[in-house]
Design a protein around this motif. Structure first.
Motif, PDB file in Angstrom:
ATOM      1  N   GLU A 179       1.628  -3.159  23.467  1.00 49.67           N
ATOM      2  CA  GLU A 179       3.010  -2.093  23.741  1.00 49.67           C
ATOM      3  C   GLU A 179       3.358  -1.075  22.507  1.00 49.67           C
ATOM      4  OE1 GLU A 179       6.476  -4.900  23.277  1.00 49.67           O
ATOM      5  OE2 GLU A 179       7.695  -3.205  23.373  1.00 49.67           O
ATOM      6  N   VAL A 180       2.767  -1.540  21.528  1.00 48.03           N
ATOM      7  CA  VAL A 180       2.992  -0.438  20.315  1.00 48.03           C
ATOM      8  C   VAL A 180       1.508  -0.207  19.709  1.00 48.03           C
ATOM      9  CG1 VAL A 180       5.322  -1.111  19.948  1.00 48.03           C
ATOM     10  CG2 VAL A 180       3.650  -2.404  18.812  1.00 48.03           C
ATOM     11  N   PRO A 181       0.636   0.290  20.303  1.00 53.40           N
ATOM     12  CA  PRO A 181      -0.795   0.658  19.558  1.00 53.40           C
ATOM     13  C   PRO A 181      -0.792   1.870  18.664  1.00 53.40           C
ATOM     14  CG  PRO A 181      -0.592   1.395  21.915  1.00 53.40           C
ATOM     15  CD  PRO A 181       0.857   0.894  21.556  1.00 53.40           C
ATOM     16  N   ASP A 182       0.065   2.631  18.710  1.00 50.04           N
ATOM     17  CA  ASP A 182      -0.328   4.022  17.955  1.00 50.04           C
ATOM     18  C   ASP A 182      -0.207   3.605  16.264  1.00 50.04           C
ATOM     19  OD1 ASP A 182       2.085   5.856  19.850  1.00 50.04           O
ATOM     20  OD2 ASP A 182      -0.015   5.261  20.274  1.00 50.04           O
ATOM     21  N   GLY A 183      -1.152   4.189  15.827  1.00 44.59           N
ATOM     22  CA  GLY A 183      -1.475   4.267  14.478  1.00 44.59           C
ATOM     23  C   GLY A 183      -2.395   3.074  13.837  1.00 44.59           C
ATOM     24  N   TYR A 184      -2.886   2.413  15.008  1.00 41.19           N
ATOM     25  CA  TYR A 184      -3.649   1.306  14.738  1.00 41.19           C
ATOM     26  C   TYR A 184      -4.964   1.152  15.471  1.00 41.19           C
ATOM     27  CZ  TYR A 184       0.989  -0.942  13.608  1.00 41.19           C
ATOM     28  OH  TYR A 184       2.169  -1.082  13.084  1.00 41.19           O
ATOM     29  N   VAL A 185      -6.201   0.701  14.621  1.00 40.27           N
ATOM     30  CA  VAL A 185      -7.285   0.641  15.259  1.00 40.27           C
ATOM     31  C   VAL A 185      -7.933  -0.854  15.308  1.00 40.27           C
ATOM     32  CG1 VAL A 185      -9.548   1.378  15.141  1.00 40.27           C
ATOM     33  CG2 VAL A 185      -7.995   3.190  14.741  1.00 40.27           C
ATOM     34  N   VAL A 186      -8.517  -1.253  16.246  1.00 37.05           N
ATOM     35  CA  VAL A 186      -9.158  -2.847  16.124  1.00 37.05           C
ATOM     36  C   VAL A 186     -10.524  -2.695  16.572  1.00 37.05           C
ATOM     37  CG1 VAL A 186      -6.870  -4.130  16.601  1.00 37.05           C
ATOM     38  CG2 VAL A 186      -8.457  -3.393  18.635  1.00 37.05           C
ATOM     39  N   SER A 187     -11.353  -3.814  16.147  1.00 32.04           N
ATOM     40  CA  SER A 187     -12.717  -3.816  16.678  1.00 32.04           C
ATOM     41  C   SER A 187     -12.901  -5.373  16.856  1.00 32.04           C
ATOM     42  CB  SER A 187     -13.593  -3.321  15.643  1.00 32.04           C
ATOM     43  OG  SER A 187     -13.282  -3.935  14.343  1.00 32.04           O
ATOM     44  N   GLY A 196       0.323 -14.977   9.458  1.00 36.45           N
ATOM     45  CA  GLY A 196       0.872 -13.806   9.209  1.00 36.45           C
ATOM     46  C   GLY A 196       0.577 -13.100   7.951  1.00 36.45           C
ATOM     47  N   THR A 197       0.506 -11.773   7.952  1.00 34.02           N
ATOM     48  CA  THR A 197       0.514 -10.976   6.742  1.00 34.02           C
ATOM     49  C   THR A 197       1.641 -10.034   6.582  1.00 34.02           C
ATOM     50  OG1 THR A 197      -1.891 -10.790   6.933  1.00 34.02           O
ATOM     51  CG2 THR A 197      -0.831  -8.856   5.819  1.00 34.02           C
ATOM     52  N   ARG A 198       2.303 -10.063   5.357  1.00 36.73           N
ATOM     53  CA  ARG A 198       3.322  -9.248   5.134  1.00 36.73           C
ATOM     54  C   ARG A 198       2.853  -7.805   4.617  1.00 36.73           C
ATOM     55  NH1 ARG A 198       8.830  -9.609   5.019  1.00 36.73           N
ATOM     56  NH2 ARG A 198       8.863 -11.902   5.456  1.00 36.73           N
ATOM     57  N   LEU A 199       3.195  -6.682   5.181  1.00 37.25           N
ATOM     58  CA  LEU A 199       2.506  -5.525   4.909  1.00 37.25           C
ATOM     59  C   LEU A 199       3.722  -4.554   4.479  1.00 37.25           C
ATOM     60  CD1 LEU A 199       0.250  -3.605   4.071  1.00 37.25           C
ATOM     61  CD2 LEU A 199       0.405  -2.774   6.671  1.00 37.25           C
ATOM     62  N   THR A 200       3.789  -3.955   3.121  1.00 38.55           N
ATOM     63  CA  THR A 200       4.621  -3.161   2.818  1.00 38.55           C
ATOM     64  C   THR A 200       4.045  -1.793   2.279  1.00 38.55           C
ATOM     65  OG1 THR A 200       6.053  -4.741   1.576  1.00 38.55           O
ATOM     66  CG2 THR A 200       6.508  -2.595   0.930  1.00 38.55           C
ATOM     67  N   VAL A 201       4.635  -0.707   3.099  1.00 44.79           N
ATOM     68  CA  VAL A 201       4.185   0.702   3.047  1.00 44.79           C
ATOM     69  C   VAL A 201       5.064   1.483   2.082  1.00 44.79           C
ATOM     70  CG1 VAL A 201       3.010   2.746   3.893  1.00 44.79           C
ATOM     71  CG2 VAL A 201       2.743   0.295   4.811  1.00 44.79           C
ATOM     72  N   LEU A 202       4.638   1.804   1.154  1.00 48.85           N
ATOM     73  CA  LEU A 202       5.753   2.670  -0.074  1.00 48.85           C
ATOM     74  C   LEU A 202       5.543   4.154   0.174  1.00 48.85           C
ATOM     75  CD1 LEU A 202       5.102   0.647  -3.335  1.00 48.85           C
ATOM     76  CD2 LEU A 202       6.818   0.164  -1.251  1.00 48.85           C
ATOM     77  N   THR A 211       0.942  -1.073  -0.114  1.00 53.95           N
ATOM     78  CA  THR A 211      -0.083  -0.065  -0.095  1.00 53.95           C
ATOM     79  C   THR A 211       1.003   1.102  -0.025  1.00 53.95           C
ATOM     80  OG1 THR A 211      -1.912   1.215   1.254  1.00 53.95           O
ATOM     81  CG2 THR A 211      -0.145   0.364   2.611  1.00 53.95           C
ATOM     82  N   GLU A 212       0.345   2.481  -0.214  1.00 54.52           N
ATOM     83  CA  GLU A 212       0.903   3.540  -0.021  1.00 54.52           C
ATOM     84  C   GLU A 212       0.567   4.594   1.281  1.00 54.52           C
ATOM     85  OE1 GLU A 212       0.944   4.644  -4.928  1.00 54.52           O
ATOM     86  OE2 GLU A 212      -0.542   5.547  -3.505  1.00 54.52           O
ATOM     87  N   THR A 213       1.838   5.342   1.373  1.00 53.48           N
ATOM     88  CA  THR A 213       1.655   6.284   2.726  1.00 53.48           C
ATOM     89  C   THR A 213       0.198   7.134   2.601  1.00 53.48           C
ATOM     90  OG1 THR A 213       4.011   6.332   2.582  1.00 53.48           O
ATOM     91  CG2 THR A 213       2.858   7.976   3.979  1.00 53.48           C
ATOM     92  N   LEU A 235      -4.979   0.049   9.972  1.00 51.89           N
ATOM     93  CA  LEU A 235      -4.180   1.102   9.819  1.00 51.89           C
ATOM     94  C   LEU A 235      -4.905   2.179   9.185  1.00 51.89           C
ATOM     95  CD1 LEU A 235      -2.466  -1.783   9.797  1.00 51.89           C
ATOM     96  CD2 LEU A 235      -0.451  -0.151   8.948  1.00 51.89           C
ATOM     97  N   GLU A 236      -5.303   3.295   9.967  1.00 48.16           N
ATOM     98  CA  GLU A 236      -6.138   4.520   9.287  1.00 48.16           C
ATOM     99  C   GLU A 236      -5.322   4.947   8.400  1.00 48.16           C
ATOM    100  OE1 GLU A 236      -9.411   5.634  12.478  1.00 48.16           O
ATOM    101  OE2 GLU A 236      -7.423   6.111  13.345  1.00 48.16           O
ATOM    102  N   SER A 237      -4.185   5.594   8.485  1.00 45.49           N
ATOM    103  CA  SER A 237      -3.173   6.213   7.626  1.00 45.49           C
ATOM    104  C   SER A 237      -1.759   5.612   7.663  1.00 45.49           C
ATOM    105  CB  SER A 237      -3.281   7.744   8.000  1.00 45.49           C
ATOM    106  OG  SER A 237      -2.537   8.266   7.014  1.00 45.49           O
ATOM    107  N   ALA A 238      -1.660   4.744   6.660  1.00 50.62           N
ATOM    108  CA  ALA A 238      -0.394   4.194   6.944  1.00 50.62           C
ATOM    109  C   ALA A 238       0.828   4.760   6.687  1.00 50.62           C
ATOM    110  CB  ALA A 238      -0.372   2.841   5.683  1.00 50.62           C
ATOM    111  N   THR A 239       1.686   4.342   7.694  1.00 51.46           N
ATOM    112  CA  THR A 239       3.133   5.101   7.208  1.00 51.46           C
ATOM    113  C   THR A 239       4.337   4.289   6.914  1.00 51.46           C
ATOM    114  OG1 THR A 239       3.711   4.904   9.626  1.00 51.46           O
ATOM    115  CG2 THR A 239       2.402   6.739   9.038  1.00 51.46           C
ATOM    116  N   ARG A 240       5.467   4.491   6.576  1.00 50.21           N
ATOM    117  CA  ARG A 240       6.281   3.394   6.121  1.00 50.21           C
ATOM    118  C   ARG A 240       7.014   2.663   7.225  1.00 50.21           C
ATOM    119  NH1 ARG A 240       8.229   7.756   2.808  1.00 50.21           N
ATOM    120  NH2 ARG A 240       7.648   7.424   0.612  1.00 50.21           N
TER     121      ARG A 240
END
Lengths: 113, 115
Positions: free
Chosen positions: B59-67, B109-115, B13-15, B78-83
């Motif tokens: 431990e590392v929740p910033d930038g993520y949302v769950v339901s 697992g899911t391998r996510l790449t943010v460009l 995905t993109e930034t 990821l509401e607004s993906a960052t690299r």
């Protein structure tokens, strides 16, 4: 600060010999310890665990030893087989793991033929 | 088949874009977890859930949302993906959270790449 430490990033062992993977922890509230094995492109697979009320647990070729006073545990694999080549993660939990597991960084075990 | 599945397995995905990673388990486990794995860090907990409609930060929740509207599903957004969110994401589940039931079972697992 790391609460679970695996200080050896990699370990090379000859096939048929014993593999010993080590793990140290700092949090005295941890009361359950687990080892996971991970192959590339797969999720971690549960291997063996031990409760803090025990000092040893055995399952086939795998034995985990816990030294509470030293806050140290180790995983012994004997005899080591080629299929054992993988990354091994040590993990710890408290209160039934309801708030997740704390993992070490992993040790890459390589079994040499 | 019974177990825990994740989709997609790979995502680019993109930034700035929103992306949702799906997790589904068939064991009716109460607890579900999201971890990320990065080189030099092992697995780190992002969010967890004790039951439907109950979630908490790891431990590392910033930038993520769950339901968690249903017991069997636990999507991570990821509401607004960052690299820096380029990583491998693992979902896990466990039984009751009571002592001795700490073992968690992981998805592929899911391998996510943010460009």
């Amino acid at each position: 600060d790391q609460q679970v430490k695996q200080n050896s990033p990699s370990l090379s062992v000859q096939e048929g010999r014993i593999s010993i993977l080590n793990c140290d922890y700092t949090n005295s509230m941890f009361d359950y310890f687990l080892w996971y094995k991970k192959y590339p492109a797969e999720g971690p697979t549960f291997l063996i665990s031990i409760s803090s009320i025990k000092d040893k647990n055995e399952d086939g070729r795998f034995t985990v030893f816990l030294n509470k006073s030293a806050k140290h545990l180790s995983l012994h694999i004997v005899p080591s087989q080629p299929g054992d080549s993988a990354v091994y993660f040590c993990a710890a939990s408290a209160y039934g793991g309801a708030d997740g597991l704390t993992f070490g960084k992993g040790t890459h075990l390589i079994i040499q033929p | 088949d019974a177990g825990i599945t994740q989709s997609p397995r790979y995502k680019i995905t993109e930034t700035g874009r929103q992306v949702t990673l799906m997790c589904h388990q068939t064991w009716s486990h109460s607890y579900m977890f999201w971890y990320r794995q990065d080189l030099g860090h092992g697995l780190r907990l992002i969010y967890y859930s004790a039951a439907a409609d109950i979630t908490d930060k790891g431990e590392v929740p910033d930038g993520y949302v769950v339901s968690r509207s249903k017991t069997e599903n636990f999507p991570l957004t990821l509401e607004s993906a960052t690299r820096s969110q380029t990583s491998v994401y693992f979902c896990a589940s466990s039984d009751s959270g009571a002592p001795g039931t700490d073992t968690q079972y992981f998805g592929p697992g899911t391998r996510l790449t943010v460009l």
